[in-house]
Design an enzyme around this catalytic site. Structure first.
Site, PDB file in Angstrom:
ATOM      1  N   ARG A 134     -10.776  30.230  17.789  1.00 35.38           N
ATOM      2  CA  ARG A 134     -12.178  29.913  18.098  1.00 35.38           C
ATOM      3  C   ARG A 134     -12.492  30.093  19.588  1.00 35.38           C
ATOM      4  O   ARG A 134     -13.623  30.428  19.939  1.00 35.38           O
ATOM      5  CB  ARG A 134     -12.498  28.476  17.667  1.00 35.38           C
ATOM      6  N   LYS A 174     -11.600  21.316  -4.774  1.00 34.37           N
ATOM      7  CA  LYS A 174     -12.614  20.541  -5.499  1.00 34.37           C
ATOM      8  C   LYS A 174     -13.807  21.352  -5.968  1.00 34.37           C
ATOM      9  O   LYS A 174     -14.430  22.055  -5.190  1.00 34.37           O
ATOM     10  CB  LYS A 174     -13.116  19.411  -4.597  1.00 34.37           C
ATOM     11  N   GLY A 177     -11.963  28.291   7.305  1.00 37.00           N
ATOM     12  CA  GLY A 177     -11.147  27.210   6.754  1.00 37.00           C
ATOM     13  C   GLY A 177      -9.747  27.634   6.337  1.00 37.00           C
ATOM     14  O   GLY A 177      -9.044  28.334   7.053  1.00 37.00           O
ATOM     15  N   GLY A 222     -17.002  25.094   6.813  1.00 35.16           N
ATOM     16  CA  GLY A 222     -18.174  24.436   6.236  1.00 35.16           C
ATOM     17  C   GLY A 222     -19.444  25.237   6.480  1.00 35.16           C
ATOM     18  O   GLY A 222     -20.286  25.381   5.587  1.00 35.16           O
TER      19      GLY A 222
END
Ligand SMILES: Nc1ncnc2c1ncn2[C@@H]1O[C@H](COP(=O)(O)OP(=O)(O)O)[C@@H](O)[C@H]1O
Ligand SMILES: O=C(OP(=O)(O)O)[C@H](O)COP(=O)(O)O
Length: 394
Positions: A37, A198, A351, A374
């Site tokens: 990053r 999930k 991610g 996200g």
């Protein structure tokens, strides 16, 4: 989407620029362990320096919950940035207040300071008006280059934009450009691969992608909710019982839209959730009652690899199995390899998938690796990103 102003629309010479970056990087023992990053923000920072701006960098690190946390100071990221730029980066131990103002008032054109973790102030995550104004008072222009935090409406990502000319940085622009083009005018066949743990976190993205893609591939822990919804035994595999109907409605929607919906046809199952578990490959319809699926099996790997190789555009978000354990890494590793080998345009949605392509040494072969997990998910869900919508319209 409304066009937003970019850095190139402004004369930045001599201007104090509050540049929000996402230096929320992994650290261990006070050192940065993955500088992706930080490197991704370098072009914007170099541009600001070349233009003769006074560069005031701001970021969050971790989730310190509005208090000073010694382990979440940003200084180590400033050191790494200095090495990358071959230039002094002065790290401050506050992000607002008199000391900061004093430092900034003595800056020369091209100088760089890095403010302390903005989340040490409780107002940051509350998008507090006073804190937004305090940040804005330090500068003449706001540049947002923090794509990874663009889905957060915080004081340093959104609030500040109401008080200054607010423009996008090069990284933010590139992320929006690549992801935006992929979703609005995709090369076809267009394939999305969704994995991870999930279903509930991926509902929005699966639903939105079904309106866009030709192929939707499901892997990882979330696939077992679909398998169970289709009436099969899944043993002790991960499942969200309250999402079974939803899972079936996605399969139905795919049919109606003519989207090919791929579920695993076999799995690597284990007798316990452990790196030393006993394992075997079974057909997806034959998972033994006391076992759990922790990776896609070899037939699924072959099937998914084939789809990837025959696609012109592939977006991947979420691992195919518990890739942190060698016994269950094959699915994720093979998908990463197929992504590396396809002639299609490959986009990694941040991610865990970004970590996986690094781990399996194929990061260089991807066309775009998003710096936001996200944020890229929310973008792919078709949601508004507050860090972008707050910028000044063109
Ligand atoms: N079959 C599986 N069973 C349990 N966990 C899994 C399985 N496949 C992948 N995972 C886990 O999912 C995690 C990644 O999930 P992530 O992509 O962050 O999305 P989510 O938001 O769905 O948790 C990884 O830590 C991985 O170990
Ligand atoms: O690491 C980040 O998110 P990501 O892991 O979803 O990419 C961003 O820096 C946002 O951090 P946050 O989720 O604490 O707001």
């Amino acid at each position: 989407m409304q066009q937003k102003m970019t850095m190139k629309d402004l004369d930045l010479k001599g201007k104090r620029v509050f540049c929000r970056v996402d230096f929320n990087v992994p650290m261990s023992e006070g050192k940065v362990t993955d500088d992706t990053r930080i490197r991704a923000a370098v072009p914007t920072i170099e541009y600001l320096v070349e233009q003769g701006a006074k560069v005031i960098l701001a970021s969050h690190l971790g989730r310190p919950k509005g208090e000073v946390n010694e382990e979440m100071r940003l200084a180590a990221t400033g050191v790494r940035l200095g090495e990358l730029l071959h230039k002094e980066v002065k790290s401050l131990n506050e992000s607002i207040g008199e000391e900061v103002e004093k430092e900034i008032s003595s800056m020369q054109e091209g100088d760089i300071v890095l403010l302390e973790n903005v989340r040490f102030h409780a107002g940051e995550e509350k998008n507090d008006e006073e804190l937004s104004k305090a940040f804005a008072s330090l500068a003449d222009v706001f540049v947002n280059d923090a794509f990874g935090a663009a889905h957060r409406a915080h004081a340093s990502t959104a609030g500040i934009a109401s008080h200054l000319p607010a423009v996008s940085g090069l990284l933010l622009e590139k992320e929006l450009d690549v992801l935006g083009k992929a979703l609005s005018e995709p090369d076809r066949p267009f394939t999305a691969i969704i994995g991870g743990a999930k279903v509930k976190d991926k509902i929005g993205v699966i639903d939105h992608l079904l309106d866009k893609v030709d192929n939707l591939i499901i892997g990882g822990g979330l696939s077992y909710t679909f398998i169970k919804a289709q009436g099969y035994e899944i043993g002790d595999s991960l499942v969200e019982e309250d999402k079974l109907d939803l899972a079936n409605s996605f399969i139905e929607k795919a049919k109606q839209k003519g989207v090919k919906f791929y579920l695993p046809v076999d799995a690597t199952v284990a007798n316990e959730f452990s790196k030393d578990a006993e394992t075997k490959s079974v057909k997806i319809t034959e998972i033994p009652a006391d076992w759990m699926g922790l990776d896609i099996g070899p037939e699924t790997v072959a099937l998914y690899s084939d789809v990837i190789k025959n696609s012109k555009l592939i977006i991947w978000n979420g691992p195919m199995g518990v890739f942190e354990m060698p016994a269950f890494e094959n699915g994720t590793k093979s998908v990463a390899k197929a992504m590396a080998e396809t002639s299609g345009y490959t986009v990694i949605g941040g991610g865990d998938s970004a970590a996986a392509v690094e781990k399996f040494d194929v990061a260089e072969k991807m066309d775009h690796i998003s710096t936001g997990g996200g944020a890229s998910l929310e973008f792919m869900e078709g949601k508004d990103l507050p860090g972008v919508s707050a910028l000044t319209d063109k």
